[in-house]
Design an enzyme around this catalytic site. Structure first.
Site, mmCIF file in Angstrom:
data_model
loop_
_atom_site.group_PDB
_atom_site.id
_atom_site.type_symbol
_atom_site.label_atom_id
_atom_site.label_comp_id
_atom_site.label_asym_id
_atom_site.label_seq_id
_atom_site.Cartn_x
_atom_site.Cartn_y
_atom_site.Cartn_z
ATOM 1 N N ASN A 61 -12.888 -3.375 2.378
ATOM 2 C CA ASN A 61 -13.891 -2.318 2.496
ATOM 3 C C ASN A 61 -14.848 -2.429 1.315
ATOM 4 O OD1 ASN A 61 -12.844 -1.014 4.842
ATOM 5 N ND2 ASN A 61 -11.183 -0.215 3.585
ATOM 6 N N VAL A 109 -11.075 2.822 -3.630
ATOM 7 C CA VAL A 109 -10.729 2.379 -4.986
ATOM 8 C C VAL A 109 -11.736 1.313 -5.417
ATOM 9 C CG1 VAL A 109 -8.959 1.375 -6.475
ATOM 10 C CG2 VAL A 109 -8.284 2.870 -4.571
ATOM 11 N N HIS A 120 -6.957 -5.904 2.078
ATOM 12 C CA HIS A 120 -5.756 -5.401 2.742
ATOM 13 C C HIS A 120 -5.214 -6.529 3.618
ATOM 14 C CE1 HIS A 120 -6.820 -0.983 2.207
ATOM 15 N NE2 HIS A 120 -7.987 -1.552 1.984
ATOM 16 N N HIS A 122 -10.436 -5.364 -3.600
ATOM 17 C CA HIS A 122 -9.126 -5.649 -3.011
ATOM 18 C C HIS A 122 -9.296 -6.023 -1.561
ATOM 19 C CE1 HIS A 122 -10.003 -1.359 -2.555
ATOM 20 N NE2 HIS A 122 -9.335 -1.402 -1.411
ATOM 21 N N ASP A 180 0.847 -1.192 0.000
ATOM 22 C CA ASP A 180 0.000 0.000 0.000
ATOM 23 C C ASP A 180 0.886 1.247 0.000
ATOM 24 O OD1 ASP A 180 -3.216 0.534 0.958
ATOM 25 O OD2 ASP A 180 -1.805 2.200 1.126
#
Ligand code: 5GP
Length: 123
Positions: A91, A100, A106, A104, A33
């Protein structure tokens, strides 16, 4: 929501923007990140065009779902955080502050991460 091919992660996948790659296979790309929130903070993104967890879980073919989560596990192993522990987080949408619009997860690790979430009151 329709997938927007100009999103940052799509541009990273196409090689138009650089990334610090951790792992890549046919299904996923993992990279650090740009604004790490823990000593280790890595993003894992599927190679297909999915806006969110909701989109991915509803529409991705089974091999893409399996390949993605295997890649996330392999990424954590390569980061060396399996024994010490790590957190996986996705998220989805406005309440989660998804920034975004390319699905994805994290991966956080490298230090004790504290509680899962500060307690949130209802709206
Ligand atoms: P989200 O809030 O959508 O779950 O998280 C998006 C993440 O992408 C954020 O943690 C943010 O720091 C990261 N990010 C945004 N732009 C870039 C970029 O250009 N490169 C990398 N490596 N990470 C990015």
């Amino acid at each position: 929501m329709a997938y927007d091919r100009s999103n940052i992660f799509a541009r990273i996948l196409r090689g138009e923007l650089p990334c610090k790659r951790v792992y890549e296979d046919d299904y996923a790309l993992a990279f650090h990140d740009i604004n790490p929130l823990a000593p280790l903070h890595v993003l894992v993104i599927p190679k297909g065009e999915y806006v969110s967890m909701d989109d991915f879980s509803a529409t991705a073919p089974p091999e893409a779902v399996a390949g993605f989560f295997r890649a996330a596990g392999e990424t954590a192993r390569r980061l060396g955080v399996v024994e010490s522990g790590y957190r996986l987080l996705a998220n989805n949408g406005a309440d989660a502050n998804q920034e975004v619009a390319h699905f994805h997860v994290h991966i956080f690790g490298g230090a004790p991460l504290g509680r899962m979430l500060n307690k949130i009151e209802a709206r």
